[in-house]
Structures are given as C-alpha cells and as structure tokens.
Design a protein around this motif. Sequence first.
Motif, short mmCIF file in Angstrom:
data_model
loop_
_atom_site.label_atom_id
_atom_site.label_comp_id
_atom_site.label_asym_id
_atom_site.label_seq_id
_atom_site.Cartn_x
_atom_site.Cartn_y
_atom_site.Cartn_z
N LYS A 196 0.83 -1.20 0.00
CA LYS A 196 0.00 0.00 0.00
C LYS A 196 0.87 1.25 0.00
O LYS A 196 0.58 2.21 -0.73
CB LYS A 196 -0.92 0.01 1.22
CG LYS A 196 -2.05 -0.98 1.12
CD LYS A 196 -2.90 -0.97 2.38
CE LYS A 196 -3.96 -2.05 2.34
NZ LYS A 196 -4.74 -2.11 3.58
N LEU A 197 1.91 1.26 0.82
CA LEU A 197 2.81 2.42 0.87
C LEU A 197 3.52 2.64 -0.46
O LEU A 197 3.69 3.77 -0.91
CB LEU A 197 3.83 2.26 1.99
CG LEU A 197 3.28 2.37 3.41
CD1 LEU A 197 4.35 2.02 4.43
CD2 LEU A 197 2.74 3.76 3.66
N GLU A 198 3.94 1.56 -1.10
CA GLU A 198 4.60 1.68 -2.40
C GLU A 198 3.64 2.23 -3.45
O GLU A 198 4.03 3.00 -4.32
CB GLU A 198 5.17 0.34 -2.84
CG GLU A 198 6.41 -0.06 -2.06
CD GLU A 198 6.92 -1.44 -2.43
OE1 GLU A 198 6.20 -2.21 -3.11
OE2 GLU A 198 8.06 -1.76 -2.04
N ALA A 199 2.37 1.85 -3.37
CA ALA A 199 1.38 2.36 -4.32
C ALA A 199 1.13 3.85 -4.07
O ALA A 199 0.99 4.63 -5.01
CB ALA A 199 0.08 1.57 -4.20
N ILE A 200 1.09 4.25 -2.80
CA ILE A 200 0.84 5.66 -2.47
C ILE A 200 2.02 6.53 -2.86
O ILE A 200 1.85 7.66 -3.31
CB ILE A 200 0.52 5.79 -0.97
CG1 ILE A 200 -0.83 5.16 -0.66
CG2 ILE A 200 0.55 7.24 -0.52
CD1 ILE A 200 -1.13 5.07 0.82
N LYS A 201 3.22 6.02 -2.69
CA LYS A 201 4.41 6.85 -2.94
C LYS A 201 4.49 7.33 -4.38
O LYS A 201 5.07 8.38 -4.64
CB LYS A 201 5.67 6.09 -2.53
CG LYS A 201 6.54 5.63 -3.64
CD LYS A 201 7.73 4.87 -3.19
CE LYS A 201 8.03 3.78 -4.13
NZ LYS A 201 8.69 3.95 -5.29
N ASP A 202 3.87 6.62 -5.30
CA ASP A 202 3.89 7.04 -6.70
C ASP A 202 3.12 8.34 -6.90
O ASP A 202 3.36 9.07 -7.86
CB ASP A 202 3.30 5.95 -7.60
CG ASP A 202 4.18 4.70 -7.61
OD1 ASP A 202 5.38 4.81 -7.32
OD2 ASP A 202 3.64 3.61 -7.92
N TYR A 203 2.18 8.64 -6.00
CA TYR A 203 1.37 9.84 -6.13
C TYR A 203 1.91 11.02 -5.33
O TYR A 203 1.38 12.12 -5.43
CB TYR A 203 -0.08 9.55 -5.70
CG TYR A 203 -0.74 8.53 -6.58
CD1 TYR A 203 -1.17 8.86 -7.86
CD2 TYR A 203 -0.90 7.21 -6.16
CE1 TYR A 203 -1.77 7.91 -8.68
CE2 TYR A 203 -1.49 6.26 -6.97
CZ TYR A 203 -1.92 6.62 -8.22
OH TYR A 203 -2.50 5.69 -9.03
N LEU A 204 2.91 10.79 -4.50
CA LEU A 204 3.47 11.86 -3.68
C LEU A 204 4.40 12.73 -4.51
O LEU A 204 5.07 12.25 -5.41
CB LEU A 204 4.24 11.27 -2.49
CG LEU A 204 3.42 10.50 -1.48
CD1 LEU A 204 4.33 9.89 -0.42
CD2 LEU A 204 2.39 11.39 -0.83
N PRO A 205 4.45 14.03 -4.20
CA PRO A 205 5.35 14.91 -4.95
C PRO A 205 6.81 14.62 -4.61
O PRO A 205 7.13 14.22 -3.48
CB PRO A 205 4.94 16.32 -4.50
CG PRO A 205 4.27 16.12 -3.18
CD PRO A 205 3.66 14.76 -3.22
N SER A 206 7.67 14.86 -5.57
CA SER A 206 9.10 14.67 -5.33
C SER A 206 9.65 15.88 -4.57
O SER A 206 8.95 16.87 -4.36
CB SER A 206 9.82 14.52 -6.67
OG SER A 206 9.76 15.75 -7.39
N ASN A 207 10.91 15.80 -4.17
CA ASN A 207 11.53 16.91 -3.46
C ASN A 207 11.55 18.16 -4.34
O ASN A 207 11.35 19.27 -3.85
CB ASN A 207 12.95 16.55 -3.03
CG ASN A 207 12.95 15.60 -1.84
OD1 ASN A 207 11.96 15.51 -1.12
ND2 ASN A 207 14.05 14.91 -1.64
N LYS A 208 11.79 17.97 -5.63
CA LYS A 208 11.81 19.10 -6.55
C LYS A 208 10.44 19.75 -6.62
O LYS A 208 10.31 20.98 -6.57
CB LYS A 208 12.25 18.63 -7.94
CG LYS A 208 12.32 19.72 -8.96
CD LYS A 208 12.73 19.18 -10.32
CE LYS A 208 12.70 20.29 -11.36
NZ LYS A 208 12.98 19.80 -12.70
#
Length: 102
Positions: free
Chosen positions: A47-59
Amino acid sequence: FWLDAALAVWMVCTSIFIWLSNKRKANQDEIDQLNIRAREAEDRILKLEAIKDYLPSNKEIGEIHNRVDQVGQELMGLKGQMKQINNTVNNINQHLLAEKNR
C-alpha cells in the motif's frame, strides 16, 4: 516387577511424546502467527509503495514552496496597498467632514 518397569518406561515415553507434541504445536502456532504478521506487513508495504507514486518529489515540493512564498509576498503587497487605500479614504472622509462643518 518387569511389568511395573515396562509401564513406568511406557509412561515416561508417553509423557515425553506428549511434551514434544505440545511443544511442536506451540511452535507451529507461533510460526502461523509470524506468517500472518509477515503477510500484514507485506500488505502495508505494498500500500505504501502504491501511495508513494502519487506523492510529490523533493523538486516538486520545492516548487510548491516557492509558489507559496510568492503568494505570501503578493499578499503582503496587497496588505500595504489596502493600508494606503484606507489612509486615503480616511483623508477624504476627514476632508469632506471638514468641508461640511464650514
């Protein structure tokens, strides 16, 4: 005597067998619990790996931060302009009141 000795050996062997059997059962139960926890942890990781794709990057977070800073600066500018407008309106109001009292 031999019958008593055989029965005693039989009881000791049976006790050892039951003790080992119960210990194996307890170990199996613990292994089953660990397997359940491992599956739950795996599900959480997926679930966390699936969510991380939608999180903004540091940039992207940096860009958002810059935009928020720009909006804040623009608001400060508008605040200053509003103060100037308020002062002007007050001056006009005072002038009109002074003219009315003459």
